[in-house]
Design a protein around this motif. Sequence first.
Motif, PDB file in Angstrom:
ATOM      1  N   THR A  27       0.824  -1.218   0.000  1.00  0.00           N
ATOM      2  CA  THR A  27       0.000   0.000   0.000  1.00  0.00           C
ATOM      3  C   THR A  27       0.851   1.257   0.000  1.00  0.00           C
ATOM      4  OG1 THR A  27      -0.196  -0.136   2.421  1.00  0.00           O
ATOM      5  CG2 THR A  27      -1.969  -1.106   1.103  1.00  0.00           C
ATOM      6  N   SER A  28       2.115   1.149   0.393  1.00  0.00           N
ATOM      7  CA  SER A  28       3.007   2.303   0.298  1.00  0.00           C
ATOM      8  C   SER A  28       3.320   2.622  -1.159  1.00  0.00           C
ATOM      9  CB  SER A  28       4.306   2.038   1.071  1.00  0.00           C
ATOM     10  OG  SER A  28       4.065   1.895   2.452  1.00  0.00           O
ATOM     11  N   ILE A  29       3.318   1.581  -1.988  1.00  0.00           N
ATOM     12  CA  ILE A  29       3.557   1.789  -3.424  1.00  0.00           C
ATOM     13  C   ILE A  29       2.299   2.305  -4.098  1.00  0.00           C
ATOM     14  CG2 ILE A  29       4.198   0.646  -5.581  1.00  0.00           C
ATOM     15  CD1 ILE A  29       5.791  -1.364  -3.853  1.00  0.00           C
ATOM     16  N   HIS A  30       1.177   1.603  -3.829  1.00  0.00           N
ATOM     17  CA  HIS A  30      -0.111   2.060  -4.368  1.00  0.00           C
ATOM     18  C   HIS A  30      -1.220   1.473  -3.518  1.00  0.00           C
ATOM     19  CE1 HIS A  30      -3.549   2.567  -7.142  1.00  0.00           C
ATOM     20  NE2 HIS A  30      -2.858   3.598  -7.586  1.00  0.00           N
ATOM     21  N   GLU A  31      -2.078   2.334  -3.018  1.00  0.00           N
ATOM     22  CA  GLU A  31      -3.123   1.876  -2.094  1.00  0.00           C
ATOM     23  C   GLU A  31      -4.386   1.524  -2.867  1.00  0.00           C
ATOM     24  OE1 GLU A  31      -3.639   4.037   1.718  1.00  0.00           O
ATOM     25  OE2 GLU A  31      -5.753   4.093   1.130  1.00  0.00           O
ATOM     26  N   SER A  32      -4.517   0.257  -3.204  1.00  0.00           N
ATOM     27  CA  SER A  32      -5.710  -0.197  -3.918  1.00  0.00           C
ATOM     28  C   SER A  32      -5.820  -1.705  -3.836  1.00  0.00           C
ATOM     29  CB  SER A  32      -5.672   0.235  -5.385  1.00  0.00           C
ATOM     30  OG  SER A  32      -4.657  -0.459  -6.081  1.00  0.00           O
TER      31      SER A  32
ATOM     32  N   ALA B 136      -3.664  -3.279  -6.583  1.00  0.00           N
ATOM     33  CA  ALA B 136      -2.232  -3.342  -6.283  1.00  0.00           C
ATOM     34  C   ALA B 136      -1.911  -4.570  -5.431  1.00  0.00           C
ATOM     35  CB  ALA B 136      -1.784  -2.068  -5.574  1.00  0.00           C
TER      36      ALA B 136
END
Length: 425
Positions: free
Chosen positions: A147-152, A155
């Motif tokens: 989630t630090s890279i992309h919160e979805s 992801a």
Amino acid sequence: MKLTPSVRVCGLGAILLLALTISSRKLSTPGEPSFIAPMAIAGIAYLFAIREFFTTPEFPRRVVVIGLALAGLWHVPFLLASPGLDDDIHRYLWDGRVQRLGYNPFNVVPSDPALAGLHTSETRTLNNPDVPSPYPAGAQLFFRAVTSIHESIFALKLAFVICEIATVLVLIDVLRRSQQSAHWILAYAWHPLLAADVAGSGHVDIVGVLLLLLSVAALARRWRAVAAVAFALAVGVKLIPIVLLPLFWKRIRVRDGVLAAGVLGLLYVPFLGSKRIPIGSLGTYVQSFRFNNPVFATLERVAAPQVVVGLAVLVGFLAAIWFRRKSEAFSSEEFAWPMAASLFCAPVIYPWYLLWLLPFVRSVSTLPLIVWTVSIIPTYYVWHLRTIGGPWVVPGWILFLEYGCVAGAAAIILFRRIRQTSAAP
């Protein structure tokens, strides 16, 4: 065209592709017959493929390549489909999100009105919102990293699929080093549960499966420290493989075990900020959560849930000890049976829990476990029962089908062994 084993396997792969593609369209409502029926067809096709793998010593390389390509194709629609509104992956997203906002997922309760502002459209429907997270520290740190890279949701699903691909690559190495035929990689990659529960619903178990397989691969190479640390990390994702601990006896050094224990302890350091033990709702899970548990339900009538859970762990440990004493050389089945024995007595047996067995079921003696990974598919019907107001209980006829198939497979193997023994001079 002559129906050679290669042609039959490719044909079964085509059936899997069609059935799983149809099933993926109903991913958000997994209990409906329109989801279960094609999944069941895919499961039957998978078992026929397993039969081909057992009866044919070697397949051309092109068959393996085509098989892996087909698996990639049927994963795509599951990856792109939306999971159910309250699938576990929504909890994963919440746990990763609150960590990044400075909260401890082992302490916070998602339904707390004071935390309502922390929710997003993808976390408001998470399941069991009245309890903290039950997932161990290793899983929590994975959620935070993704989630630090992309919160979805997407992801997280993509991260799980990457772990699945990595598992395939490690398993190819394991097969090569153990001089097993390359086509056995399809016994893993073709399983319907991988498509539905990894690419589709997105379950963190695949992260632990990858780490456990890395540990086994490291043992084969005698990388003992790596094997110990990878095993500790697998336990840090989910506790299921803890029963395999006896299999590492005298295969790793004492200092490797100390290193592994230290690594497992370090995983929990970020969650030690309060006076509570960082186990979240694990106690509630043991006390209250139930699903597909005929053995546990029977034993719970005469003993406390904590005692029965302890017994389930003990059964797994004893199976691992038996396999460890049986032979110095390790085989894949010795990693499958202890986990299966423990799960068989567990309070909750969701279909994706059996993902832990898939990399290790490649021998005739594990055929009952292979059958179990398919016969468990009808339990998804409970999700449909819930939507129409029914109880969260697996119907008796599904339990009979699930475990009857396993018992039948075990009986066939036992009967054949008795015949072979009696026929021996």
